[in-house]
Design a protein around this motif. Structure first.
Motif, PDB file in Angstrom:
ATOM      1  N   ASN A  90       0.854  -1.184   0.000  1.00  0.00           N
ATOM      2  CA  ASN A  90       0.000   0.000   0.000  1.00  0.00           C
ATOM      3  C   ASN A  90       0.887   1.230   0.000  1.00  0.00           C
ATOM      4  N   ILE A  91       0.645   2.098  -0.959  1.00  0.00           N
ATOM      5  CA  ILE A  91       1.399   3.346  -1.058  1.00  0.00           C
ATOM      6  C   ILE A  91       0.403   4.485  -0.925  1.00  0.00           C
ATOM      7  N   PHE A  92       0.693   5.382  -0.004  1.00  0.00           N
ATOM      8  CA  PHE A  92      -0.213   6.486   0.277  1.00  0.00           C
ATOM      9  C   PHE A  92       0.391   7.796  -0.219  1.00  0.00           C
ATOM     10  N   ARG A  93      -0.430   8.535  -0.968  1.00  0.00           N
ATOM     11  CA  ARG A  93      -0.017   9.827  -1.523  1.00  0.00           C
ATOM     12  C   ARG A  93      -0.901  10.934  -0.978  1.00  0.00           C
ATOM     13  N   LYS A  94      -0.298  12.073  -0.821  1.00  0.00           N
ATOM     14  CA  LYS A  94      -1.031  13.285  -0.464  1.00  0.00           C
ATOM     15  C   LYS A  94      -0.428  14.401  -1.295  1.00  0.00           C
ATOM     16  N   ASP A  95      -1.266  15.169  -1.971  1.00  0.00           N
ATOM     17  CA  ASP A  95      -0.790  16.216  -2.879  1.00  0.00           C
ATOM     18  C   ASP A  95       0.171  15.635  -3.919  1.00  0.00           C
ATOM     19  N   ASN A  96      -0.149  14.429  -4.393  1.00  0.00           N
ATOM     20  CA  ASN A  96       0.618  13.723  -5.421  1.00  0.00           C
ATOM     21  C   ASN A  96       2.034  13.346  -4.983  1.00  0.00           C
ATOM     22  N   LYS A  97       2.280  13.308  -3.668  1.00  0.00           N
ATOM     23  CA  LYS A  97       3.590  12.918  -3.136  1.00  0.00           C
ATOM     24  C   LYS A  97       3.415  11.748  -2.188  1.00  0.00           C
ATOM     25  N   ILE A  98       4.264  10.738  -2.347  1.00  0.00           N
ATOM     26  CA  ILE A  98       4.220   9.573  -1.473  1.00  0.00           C
ATOM     27  C   ILE A  98       4.701   9.987  -0.086  1.00  0.00           C
ATOM     28  N   PHE A  99       3.908   9.626   0.939  1.00  0.00           N
ATOM     29  CA  PHE A  99       4.321   9.947   2.304  1.00  0.00           C
ATOM     30  C   PHE A  99       4.349   8.713   3.210  1.00  0.00           C
ATOM     31  N   GLU A 100       3.775   7.593   2.728  1.00  0.00           N
ATOM     32  CA  GLU A 100       3.767   6.382   3.552  1.00  0.00           C
ATOM     33  C   GLU A 100       3.740   5.156   2.657  1.00  0.00           C
ATOM     34  N   VAL A 101       4.470   4.129   3.088  1.00  0.00           N
ATOM     35  CA  VAL A 101       4.532   2.857   2.357  1.00  0.00           C
ATOM     36  C   VAL A 101       4.381   1.732   3.374  1.00  0.00           C
ATOM     37  N   GLU A 102       3.542   0.758   3.017  1.00  0.00           N
ATOM     38  CA  GLU A 102       3.341  -0.411   3.874  1.00  0.00           C
ATOM     39  C   GLU A 102       3.401  -1.672   3.020  1.00  0.00           C
TER      40      GLU A 102
END
Length: 111
Positions: free
Chosen positions: A5-17
């Protein structure tokens, strides 16, 4: 199967699981799991050593679990470097996923 799972905010990755083993091959001989691990762990090293970030990180090697989160505040240099590292990581994971989608589940979530 490994769930990524890759989480983006404002088109930038901020978390990876990443959770689980791919089970493509026997333990110690699983080239898909080793490839995925190398891509993600190299990104973590880049974030720590090149971008000089302090990541929030949880890891359980036996269970095949790794989660990391970037700090909320980054200076301009860190933001540029982190984006380059993480976007490159996503390219590598996506390429691996195309060939081994029976063993890797990839989801990119935009928040």
């Amino acid at each position: 199967m490994t769930k990524v799972n890759i989480f983006r905010k404002d088109n930038k990755i901020f978390e990876v699981e990443c959770d689980g083993h791919t089970n493509y091959g026997e333990k110690g001989e699983d080239i898909v799991c080793a490839s995925l691990s190398s891509i993600v762990q190299t990104a973590v090293l880049g974030l720590l050593m090149i971008a000089e970030l302090e990541l929030e990180m949880k890891r359980d090697d036996e269970q095949g679990y790794l989660k990391f989160t970037l700090p909320e505040k980054l200076d301009d240099r860190q933001e540029i470097q982190a984006s380059a590292i993480l976007d490159t990581m996503l390219c590598g994971i996506s390429d691996l996923y195309e060939s081994f989608s029976d063993y890797i589940e990839l989801e990119v979530k935009n928040l």
